[in-house]
Design an enzyme around this catalytic site. Structure first.
Site, short mmCIF file in Angstrom:
data_model
loop_
_atom_site.label_atom_id
_atom_site.label_comp_id
_atom_site.label_asym_id
_atom_site.label_seq_id
_atom_site.Cartn_x
_atom_site.Cartn_y
_atom_site.Cartn_z
N ASN A 11 -16.21 -8.79 -32.34
CA ASN A 11 -17.14 -7.72 -32.01
C ASN A 11 -16.79 -6.54 -32.91
OD1 ASN A 11 -18.73 -5.75 -30.90
ND2 ASN A 11 -17.81 -5.81 -28.85
N LYS A 13 -18.32 -3.89 -33.33
CA LYS A 13 -18.74 -2.61 -32.73
C LYS A 13 -19.41 -1.73 -33.80
CE LYS A 13 -15.27 -3.25 -29.20
NZ LYS A 13 -14.41 -2.69 -28.17
N HIS A 95 -21.69 -5.66 -22.52
CA HIS A 95 -20.36 -5.20 -22.93
C HIS A 95 -19.98 -3.94 -22.16
CE1 HIS A 95 -17.12 -3.53 -25.31
NE2 HIS A 95 -16.87 -4.79 -25.64
N GLU A 97 -18.78 -1.23 -23.02
CA GLU A 97 -19.21 0.03 -23.62
C GLU A 97 -20.70 0.27 -23.36
OE1 GLU A 97 -17.43 -0.95 -27.37
OE2 GLU A 97 -15.51 -0.84 -26.33
N GLU A 165 -13.68 -9.40 -19.73
CA GLU A 165 -13.01 -8.35 -20.47
C GLU A 165 -12.63 -7.21 -19.52
OE1 GLU A 165 -14.17 -8.33 -24.85
OE2 GLU A 165 -15.87 -7.46 -23.82
N GLY A 171 -9.42 -2.14 -26.22
CA GLY A 171 -9.10 -1.09 -27.19
C GLY A 171 -7.88 -0.27 -26.81
N SER A 211 -7.83 -6.36 -26.28
CA SER A 211 -6.60 -6.26 -27.07
C SER A 211 -5.99 -7.62 -27.44
CB SER A 211 -5.58 -5.38 -26.35
OG SER A 211 -6.10 -4.06 -26.19
P1 PGA Z 1 -10.51 -4.93 -28.39
O1 PGA Z 1 -12.05 -5.01 -27.92
O2 PGA Z 1 -10.15 -6.32 -28.90
O3 PGA Z 1 -10.49 -3.91 -29.47
O4 PGA Z 1 -9.71 -4.57 -27.18
C1 PGA Z 1 -12.53 -6.14 -27.24
C2 PGA Z 1 -13.99 -5.99 -26.94
O5 PGA Z 1 -14.43 -4.87 -26.63
O6 PGA Z 1 -14.75 -6.97 -27.00
#
Ligand code: PGA
Length: 248
Positions: A11, A13, A95, A97, A165, A171, A211
């Site tokens: 992803n 982003k 997601h 976000e 997730e 993140g 992460s």
């Molecule tokens: P990250 O994000 O690996 O940076 O923690 C995962 C995601 O949001 O899909």
């Protein structure tokens, strides 16, 4: 180990440009990738066409969002038909976000899932609890409710990958332990068994996100009910190749 095909999604982003994504694409195209793993990269909307045109055909591409109807006066949105028109096969929906920065609720996510599937896209459907929900002991309640809102809108589960997730792990560098991930994945599969069907519970890929790195992917990926990953930060680095090859 299950017979489910391991699935690793990246992803990206809202990151990258033609230069850096082009370099990443070259790295992926020339890497030795486990051909038993399905790989999909989630590109920013404006780079969907670029990603699809430049990535090797063995690597799928996903949009990171789409709207719930095919067309119309919805400034700033994109639809599944447009995504498909770029040759792109997947979309990430729900997601954290989208849920927590942009305020999308279960109802809207469900409508998007229904429309994306009807339009012929595969859906990476994301769920996960916030830290305060985990600390309050409501993780199961939260992820079951989110999964229900998705399941109510799915007829064909072969086109759906469920991404667990935990929001506190995204993140943050605070990865769920392999045991924490396995515990929730196993419960989600049992939920599927009770609420969808035996066959879907056995076949649906439940992937972990939050992460994931080259250093922790092997242990996470060796859990019985962890069928792959959704990777944010590390999917922009050459280390993504190690994550794709976690089970090699
Ligand atoms: P990250 O994000 O690996 O940076 O923690 C995962 C995601 O949001 O899909």
């Amino acid at each position: 180990m299950s017979s489910r095909t391991f699935f690793v999604g990246g992803n990206w982003k809202m990151n990258g440009d033609r230069k850096s994504l082009g370099d990443l694409i070259t790295t992926l195209n020339t890497a030795s990738l486990n051909d038993e793993t399905e790989v999909v990269c989630g590109a920013p909307t404006v780079y969907l066409d670029f990603a699809r045109s430049n990535l090797d055909a063995r690597i799928g591409v996903a949009a990171q969002n789409c709207y719930k109807v095919a067309k119309g006066a919805f400034t700033g949105e994109i639809s599944p038909v447009m995504i498909k028109d770029c040759g792109v096969e997947w979309v990430i929906l729900g997601h954290s976000e989208r849920r927590h920065v942009f305020g999308e609720n279960d109802e809207l996510i469900g409508q998007k899932v229904a429309h994306a599937l009807e339009s012929g896209l595969g859906v990476i459907a994301c769920i996960g609890e916030k830290l305060e929900e985990r600390e309050a002991g409501t993780t199961e309640e939260v992820v079951y409710a989110q999964t229900q809102a998705i399941a109510d809108n799915v007829k064909d589960w072969s086109k759906v990958v469920l991404a667990y997730e935990p929001v506190w792990a995204i993140g943050t560098g605070k990865t769920a332990s392999p045991e924490q991930a396995q515990e929730v994945h196993e419960k989600l599969r049992e939920w599927m068994r009770a609420n969808v069907s035996e066959a879907v519970a056995d076949s649906v890929r439940i992937i972990y996100g939050g992460s994931v790195t080259g250093a922790n992917c092997k242990e996470l990926g060796s859990q019985n009910d962890v069928d792959g990953f959704l990777v944010g930060g590390a999917s922009l680095k050459p280390e993504f190749v190690d994550i794709i090859n976690a089970r090699a």
